[in-house]
Each structure stands twice: as C-alpha cells, then as structure tokens.
Design a protein around this motif. Structure first.
Motif, short mmCIF file in Angstrom:
data_model
loop_
_atom_site.label_atom_id
_atom_site.label_comp_id
_atom_site.label_asym_id
_atom_site.label_seq_id
_atom_site.Cartn_x
_atom_site.Cartn_y
_atom_site.Cartn_z
N VAL A 17 -69.78 26.10 -1.34
CA VAL A 17 -70.72 25.06 -0.91
C VAL A 17 -71.07 25.25 0.56
O VAL A 17 -72.24 25.11 0.97
CB VAL A 17 -70.13 23.66 -1.17
CG1 VAL A 17 -71.01 22.58 -0.57
CG2 VAL A 17 -69.94 23.43 -2.66
N LEU A 18 -70.05 25.57 1.38
CA LEU A 18 -70.31 25.81 2.80
C LEU A 18 -71.27 26.98 2.98
O LEU A 18 -72.17 26.93 3.83
CB LEU A 18 -68.99 26.09 3.52
CG LEU A 18 -69.10 26.45 5.00
CD1 LEU A 18 -69.72 25.31 5.80
CD2 LEU A 18 -67.74 26.83 5.58
N THR A 19 -71.09 28.03 2.19
CA THR A 19 -72.00 29.18 2.28
C THR A 19 -73.44 28.76 2.00
O THR A 19 -74.37 29.14 2.73
CB THR A 19 -71.56 30.27 1.28
OG1 THR A 19 -70.23 30.68 1.59
CG2 THR A 19 -72.48 31.47 1.35
N LEU A 20 -73.61 27.98 0.95
CA LEU A 20 -74.96 27.54 0.59
C LEU A 20 -75.57 26.68 1.69
O LEU A 20 -76.72 26.91 2.13
CB LEU A 20 -74.91 26.77 -0.73
CG LEU A 20 -76.24 26.16 -1.21
CD1 LEU A 20 -77.26 27.26 -1.48
CD2 LEU A 20 -76.01 25.32 -2.47
N LEU A 21 -74.84 25.68 2.16
CA LEU A 21 -75.37 24.77 3.18
C LEU A 21 -75.65 25.49 4.49
O LEU A 21 -76.67 25.27 5.15
CB LEU A 21 -74.39 23.62 3.41
CG LEU A 21 -74.18 22.65 2.25
CD1 LEU A 21 -73.09 21.64 2.59
CD2 LEU A 21 -75.47 21.94 1.90
N LEU A 22 -74.73 26.38 4.87
CA LEU A 22 -74.89 27.09 6.13
C LEU A 22 -76.06 28.09 6.05
O LEU A 22 -76.79 28.27 7.03
CB LEU A 22 -73.60 27.82 6.48
CG LEU A 22 -73.36 28.19 7.95
CD1 LEU A 22 -73.59 27.00 8.86
CD2 LEU A 22 -71.95 28.73 8.12
N ALA A 23 -76.24 28.71 4.89
CA ALA A 23 -77.38 29.61 4.73
C ALA A 23 -78.70 28.85 4.82
O ALA A 23 -79.66 29.32 5.45
CB ALA A 23 -77.27 30.34 3.39
N ILE A 24 -78.76 27.67 4.21
CA ILE A 24 -79.97 26.85 4.30
C ILE A 24 -80.24 26.46 5.75
O ILE A 24 -81.37 26.53 6.24
CB ILE A 24 -79.83 25.61 3.41
CG1 ILE A 24 -79.79 26.02 1.93
CG2 ILE A 24 -80.97 24.63 3.65
CD1 ILE A 24 -79.48 24.87 0.99
N ALA A 25 -79.18 26.05 6.46
CA ALA A 25 -79.35 25.67 7.87
C ALA A 25 -79.80 26.87 8.70
O ALA A 25 -80.63 26.73 9.61
CB ALA A 25 -78.04 25.12 8.41
N ALA A 26 -79.25 28.07 8.40
CA ALA A 26 -79.63 29.26 9.16
C ALA A 26 -81.09 29.63 8.93
O ALA A 26 -81.80 30.02 9.87
CB ALA A 26 -78.71 30.42 8.78
#
Length: 539
Positions: free
Chosen positions: A156-165
């Motif tokens: 989940v962190l990967t998904l959220l952080l990729a969206i933020a990036a």
C-alpha cells in the motif's frame, strides 16, 4: 510403548500444521491496526508533496536551483541525505529525491519495526499469544501473519508513494522505482525485527535492537555518502544505501533492490529457524539471574524506578555519547564552508552546525523520555501497578517517583550527549572550550524534555487511552524545527522546541526556560492529581 510415543510426537498438532490459523491472525491484525497503518502510510506518502513544495519555494529560479544543487556536492550535507545522482543537470524532482530520499527510508523502517514488534513479541509479553495458541493456531502463524501484514502495508505504501511521486512531477517508472526502494527498505527492517523478536523477552528490547541496527546502517550509509558524491564503498553495506543506489531520475536501475529482497528472505528464514528453537514467551538471549533478595536501597519508589530503567539508561547513554562524538568530530569539515541557508546559521557556519546537532540530541532524548513515561501505562494495563499500590506505596509516591526517575535519567542523557558532542568538536577543530560550551548548549534545553515528560504524565493521569498523543507533539516539534521552511510564526510558536535559544549560535535567554519549566511543572502536577482520582485499568 516407545513406538506409540514416537508416533504421537511425529503426528501434526490437531487441526493442522505450524501455519494453521494464519488467515485468522492476519484478519485480526488488520482489524487492530485499521487506524495506525493508514496513518503511517498516508503520513509518509504526504511528506513527498510537502517536501516538494518547500523545495520549490527555495529554488524558485534557475539560479536558486543550481545553487541548491551545489549543496549536494558538500560532504557534510551528503552525510545526512546520502549519495546524489543526476545533479549535473539539476531539476526540482532530482533535487527533492537527492535531499529527502533518506527521510522516507527512515519512516518506512520505523513503521515496520513497530509493526512487527507489536504483533509478535508484544503479544507474547502480554500473554495474549499464549491464549491464542491454546486454540487451533500453529506455532508460526503469529509471525507469518505479522510478516504478511508488513508485506500488505508496504505494498500500500508503494502505491500511495508512487501516486504522490507522479503528482510532484516524476515519470511513472521513476515514481514506482522510488516507491519500491522505500518499501523494500521497510521490508528489510521487518525482517530485522522478526529476528530480534526471537532474541529478547520484551517488545521494547526487540524494537530497541532493531532500532540500533537502523541507526548503524544510517551512519554507515552517511559515512559512505560523505566519501563520494555517488556513494563510497561503505554505502553498499547499508540497506538504505541499496535503495538510493537505484539512481532514481538518473541512470535508473532496479537490480540493487535484489539485495533488499535477498536480505529480507534471509532474515525471515532466520527468524523462523530461531522461533522453532525457543519456548513461547521466552527469548534466546537468557535473562540474567537476579539476586535472592533485594537491597535495602530498593525500598524507595524512586530507587526502584531508577533500577527498572537502568538497562535502558545504559544503552541510551552509550548510544548518545557515541553519536555525539561522531557528529562533533565532523565539525572540522564545516570550516571549509557550507551554504548558510542549509543550517540557517548566517555567517557562523560552525556555530550553526553545532547548535543544530545540539537540538538533534534533545529530540533523541525526547524519544527516551516518552518511551519511559508511556511505559507506566503499559505497567498499569498489565496489572502490575495494582499490587504495588495495595502496599503502603501511594499513588502520588509511585507516579511522582517514576516521573522523577525519568527526569533524572533524561538530564543525565542530555549531559552525556553534550559532552560527547563537545569532545568530538573540540578534537576536530582544536578548541577545548567547546566541551563546556556544547554541554551547556544541550543542557539548557532540559525544559523541552521536561515538558514532554509532563505532557505524557498529564495524559496518563487525565486521559490514559490518549497517552500516545505525546508522540504527535514530538513529531510536530521535529517537523517545525527541521522541515517547516517558511512556516508562519503562529504555527512555530505552538512547538515547545522553538522558544529556547539555539546555543552557541544564539545568546542565552532565561525567560523561555522559566516559562517552559513552569508549564511542565503544572502539567506534571495535573497528571499526578488526575491519576490519584481515577480508577486503575487492568488491576
């Protein structure tokens, strides 16, 4: 008869094998962490647009961006940020990744350390794991469920952080690489904590050992990064360095994450092997035998509180002294000059650096202070306080003595950190007077630590279920001090860490110390009074 016994021992436990009940344990963990884990993942992901906004305000022109890019070539800055790639043709996204990547790695590592310790060793320490294992639950089900929860959380962190990036301007592939590197580092420390949870009998010990590993790999990464702009040989010995060696937004490569994957797999396999060799509730590191009878000096609530914190104080004291020596020894390199805006020092770069390190030491002691104070709540809920209060020891004496012991320990840690910082700086720049000057610079911030202790005490006495809110105050103070940029003064004034002067860069002022100490005393008395009037939990 012997054959029958052997057959009985060889037969699997009723209801299945060692992983039986993993699904139910995972669902229970998800239910329990339905607030904590979204808060962690969202909080880490939302830091990226904030850091990008701060960097955008300070690098609004091409000249500002090029000047900021030059900072990355300074070894002192790389010690804190790590190796940098692609800054020869600087862009705002490249600058953000170069300067702030390590903050996300630290956040992911801490999240996983606390997650695994909470769902493994803490469950055994509280006795809940034994009750669960009495049902049809396999030996390795709790550990497996905790690791699966860590995997889900990091996904989940990967998904959220990729969206933020992507939102701050990174291409999708680069955003995914940055997010995957962050999550991979988090999984490494999930594996580290899974191992340390097998070694010690207490959750604080398991998290503390994992935290010590995190501190060590942070230092190794930093020293390696200070050697070369693109990272020296030492950086390859740090899992945090592996993530940064993916070279996001430069000549990107995924293969360093294989090191994280292999390390995680090896650590998890080690944790399972160690788990099979120990009894439930026990640790592989044997507990030291105590004396048959306690000394007369332990009859006081205060001396007992000090004795209970002795091991923690020794570990923290040694760690802070070493950290102070290391950071103080780097003061000599500041004489070469670092951009003034980096540390807010104006022309006194050396004074700005040393004052910043002094403030950093106070935040570390603040972590000890909150950990020590929140332990009182754990003692209450586990039923250990009620028998003690049934004796002649009163509530005022128990809580007051515990708070006093923590305050004394915190002041001692501040002194050790200040002496270490001063000795390292004195040896580095050849000025013996820095020992006393930096010791005073750290000790003068004692009211900030006492305020944290008193706030935790007030929450413990008045709203014990909300005692963890003191962590939010510490986090806000760190945010304001280190990352707030041009935050309005009104928001800065809400932080207890923004009022005492930054010595030796700024002149001493008595008024903030008196005001913060008085506020801390009032909060502490409020907490003791509230505890005296409320019912006990877990008694």
């Amino acid at each position: 008869m012997t054959a029958a016994v052997a057959a009985h021992r060889a037969a699997p436990a009723a209801g299945g094998g060692p992983l039986t009940g993993t699904g139910a344990m995972l669902r229970l963990a998800l239910r329990r962490d339905r607030v904590k884990l979204p808060a962690w993942t969202l909080g880490i992901a939302l830091l990226l647009p904030y850091f990008a906004a701060v960097a955008g305000r300070t690098t609004s022109t091409r000249e500002d961006l090029e000047a900021a890019a030059q900072l990355v070539s300074v070894p002192m800055l790389r010690l804190f940020t790590g190796p940098a790639f692609g800054m020869e043709a600087a862009t705002l996204p490249r600058y953000v990744i170069a300067v702030y990547f390590v903050e996300f790695l630290l956040g992911a590592a801490l999240m996983n350390i606390l997650l695994i310790a909470r769902h493994t060793r803490a469950e055994e320490q509280s006795g809940r794991a034994e009750l669960i294992r009495a049902a049809v639950v396999g030996r390795h089900a709790p550990l497996t469920a905790a690791l699966l929860l860590a995997a889900i959380t990091n996904a989940v962190l990967t998904l959220l952080l990729a969206i933020a990036a992507v939102g701050v301007g990174l291409p999708p592939g680069s955003a995914l690489l940055f997010a995957a590197g962050t999550a991979a580092t988090g999984l490494v420390f999930a594996g580290v904590t899974a191992v340390t949870a097998q070694l010690t009998e207490h959750s604080r010990g398991a998290a503390g050992l994992a935290g010590a590993v995190l501190g060590a790999v942070w230092v190794i990464r930093g020293v390696g990064a200070a050697q070369e702009v693109h990272g020296g040989p030492l950086t390859w010995w740090s899992p945090m360095g592996w993530a940064q060696f993916t070279r996001v937004l430069a000549d990107e490569r995924w293969w360093p994450l294989l090191l994280s994957a292999v390390s995680t797999a090896a650590l998890v396999a080690t944790a399972y092997a160690l788990s099979a060799r120990r009894d439930l509730g026990a640790g592989l590191l044997p507990a030291r035998r105590g004396r048959e009878s306690a000394g007369r000096w332990l009859r006081s609530p205060f001396t007992l509180a000090l004795r209970l914190q002795r091991a923690s104080l020794l570990w923290w004291g040694a760690s802070l002294a070493v950290a102070g020596l290391v950071f103080g020894a780097l003061a000599g390199s500041m004489r070469a000059g670092v951009a003034e805006e980096f540390i807010g020092a104006g022309p006194d770069v050396l004074g700005g650096y040393l004052s910043l390190m002094a403030v950093g030491m106070v935040f570390l002691v603040g972590v000890f202070t909150i950990l020590s104070a929140t332990r009182l709540r754990a003692e209450e809920t586990r039923g250990r306080v009620a028998p003690l209060l049934a004796a002649p020891t009163g509530r005022w004496a128990w809580l007051g003595a515990s708070l006093l012991a923590t305050a004394v320990g915190a002041v001692a840690l501040l002194a050790l950190a200040g002496v270490g910082l001063g000795v390292g700086a004195a040896l580095s720049v050849g000025e013996s007077g820095l020992v006393g000057e930096l010791t005073a610079a750290v000790l003068v911030r004692t009211p900030e630590v006492l305020f944290l202790l008193a706030l935790t005490a007030a929450l413990f006495g008045l709203a014990p279920r909300a005692v963890a809110l003191s962590w939010a105050v510490l986090a806000y103070g760190g945010f304001v001090r280190f990352w707030a940029g041009d935050l309005p003064d009104g928001f800065r004034s809400l932080s207890p860490f923004d009022h005492i002067p930054r010595m030796p860069l700024e002149d001493f002022r008595l008024a903030p110390l008196v005001a913060l100490t008085a506020l801390a005393a009032a909060l502490a008395l409020t907490g003791v009074y509230g505890f005296r009037r409320r019912d006990l939990d877990g008694g």
